[in-house]
Design an enzyme around this catalytic site. Structure first.
Site, PDB file in Angstrom:
ATOM      1  N   ASP A 137      57.932 -32.411  36.704  1.00 47.46           N
ATOM      2  CA  ASP A 137      57.704 -33.848  36.541  1.00 47.46           C
ATOM      3  C   ASP A 137      59.032 -34.485  36.126  1.00 47.46           C
ATOM      4  O   ASP A 137      59.617 -34.095  35.115  1.00 47.46           O
ATOM      5  CB  ASP A 137      56.631 -34.061  35.456  1.00 47.46           C
ATOM      6  CG  ASP A 137      56.254 -35.517  35.294  1.00 47.46           C
ATOM      7  OD1 ASP A 137      55.120 -35.790  34.885  1.00 47.46           O
ATOM      8  OD2 ASP A 137      57.104 -36.392  35.585  1.00 47.46           O
ATOM      9  N   GLY A 138      59.475 -35.447  36.902  1.00 45.02           N
ATOM     10  CA  GLY A 138      60.761 -36.090  36.608  1.00 45.02           C
ATOM     11  C   GLY A 138      60.776 -36.752  35.250  1.00 45.02           C
ATOM     12  O   GLY A 138      61.811 -36.823  34.580  1.00 45.02           O
ATOM     13  N   ASP A 155      63.767 -41.626  43.529  1.00 45.88           N
ATOM     14  CA  ASP A 155      63.249 -41.707  44.899  1.00 45.88           C
ATOM     15  C   ASP A 155      61.791 -41.254  44.868  1.00 45.88           C
ATOM     16  O   ASP A 155      61.416 -40.203  45.400  1.00 45.88           O
ATOM     17  CB  ASP A 155      64.081 -40.789  45.811  1.00 45.88           C
ATOM     18  CG  ASP A 155      63.543 -40.751  47.232  1.00 45.88           C
ATOM     19  OD1 ASP A 155      63.963 -39.833  47.982  1.00 45.88           O
ATOM     20  OD2 ASP A 155      62.701 -41.600  47.592  1.00 45.88           O
ATOM     21  N   GLU A 158      55.061 -44.573  45.253  1.00 44.22           N
ATOM     22  CA  GLU A 158      54.642 -45.823  44.590  1.00 44.22           C
ATOM     23  C   GLU A 158      54.080 -45.508  43.211  1.00 44.22           C
ATOM     24  O   GLU A 158      53.698 -44.375  42.942  1.00 44.22           O
ATOM     25  CB  GLU A 158      53.541 -46.489  45.427  1.00 44.22           C
ATOM     26  CG  GLU A 158      53.929 -46.689  46.876  1.00 44.22           C
ATOM     27  CD  GLU A 158      55.201 -47.510  46.998  1.00 44.22           C
ATOM     28  OE1 GLU A 158      56.285 -46.905  47.091  1.00 44.22           O
ATOM     29  OE2 GLU A 158      55.119 -48.732  46.920  1.00 44.22           O
TER      30      GLU A 158
END
Ligand code: SAM
Length: 275
Positions: A137-138, A155, A158
């Site tokens: 998970d970023g 990047d 949505e």
């Protein structure tokens, strides 16, 4: 019998593409993943019913996420991409010789796996020795890596499902903390026709965290409305103060030294969203 893929870009409006073949249609741990061959745009990656990237128009988005920010920072060495599992932004980052390491953090390994198999022209940089691919998970990665990156690129999909946290003020603060003292970040920030509030809210939140905030746009035909925006937050360097004569002509099809500043000229109805 004809088969068509329709993306509902709003509850009452969408785009539709004639399909030649379906390569993958799979519910991953995080999202519905479809990889289809379309007549008009070639191979198309779709996540949760939304077009992510296509062979035909991918270069616009991937070049515009990577190059404006990398030519604004005078010497970007360590870069992070949050999301971007198709590899397109990584491919563009690798065109910058100053970059010593590019880290990609995508939550869904299946996107990476299928992009390598069905979108080789987009995913071609993922195996480069300068690239580190992490499935995570970023949001978590950002908070575990402080003062580490020269540039961060978001990047993501949505703000739904796994990406909902990637459009919050807390995430922008986390990005600020993960950047070095002269770092810059850029995020895709959707379109002004169907999601004007998202652009305005992100702009407000980023302005609370970063001293320099700029919005630019590009034409991505397969994204909702075709007018796509990007928001840049910078601790020190202003993209509008870059000397374009110092930007080299590299292997691109959309971005150019001439377009660098022009991309920041917004239609008035978009300017009004980010005043
Ligand atoms: N260009 C597309 C757009 O503008 O919508 C995005 C393409 S890229 C394939 C989006 C990626 O974001 C997906 O691979 C998805 O798995 C990833 N993603 C979504 N939420 C994430 C998160 N919290 N951390 C890391 N990656 C995430």
């Amino acid at each position: 019998m004809e088969l068509w893929f329709t993306e509902k870009q709003t509850p009452t409006y969408g785009i539709t593409a004639k399909i030649k073949e379906t390569y993958v249609s799979e519910q991953t741990e995080f999202q519905k993943l479809d990889m289809i061959e379309t007549e008009e745009f070639g191979t198309m990656l779709v996540l949760d019913g939304m077009v992510m990237t296509t062979d035909k128009d991918e270069f616009v988005y991937h070049e515009m996420v990577a190059h404006p920010v990398l030519y604004t920072h005078p010497n970007p060495k360590k870069v992070l991409v949050v999301g971007g599992g198709d590899g397109g932004v990584i491919r563009e980052i690798l065109k910058h010789p100053s970059v010593e390491k590019a880290v990609l953090v995508d939550i869904d390994g299946k996107v990476i796996e299928y992009s390598k198999k069905y979108l080789p022209n987009i995913a071609c940089g993922l195996d480069d020795p300068r690239v580190e691919v992490i499935v995570n998970d970023g949001f978590m990665h950002i908070h575990d890596h402080k003062n580490e990156y020269d540039v961060v690129m978001v990047d993501s999909t949505e703000p739904v499902g796994p990406a909902v946290n990637l459009f919050t003020r807390g995430f922008y603060q986390g990005i600020y903390d993960s950047l070095k003292e002269d770092g810059i970040f850029v995020a895709q920030t959707d379109n002004p026709w169907f999601t004007p509030d998202l652009i305005a809210n992100v702009n407000r939140d980023v302005k609370e965290v970063f001293p320099i905030v700029r919005v630019f746009w590009a034409n991505v035909p397969t994204y909702p409305s075709g007018l796509w925006t990007f928001t840049m937050g910078s601790k020190k360097y202003d993209p509008l103060e870059v000397d374009e004569s110092g930007i080299p002509e590299i292997d691109t099809k959309y971005y150019s030294p001439r377009l660098h500043k022009a991309a920041f000229v917004l239609p008035k109805f978009v300017e009004d969203l980010v005043k």
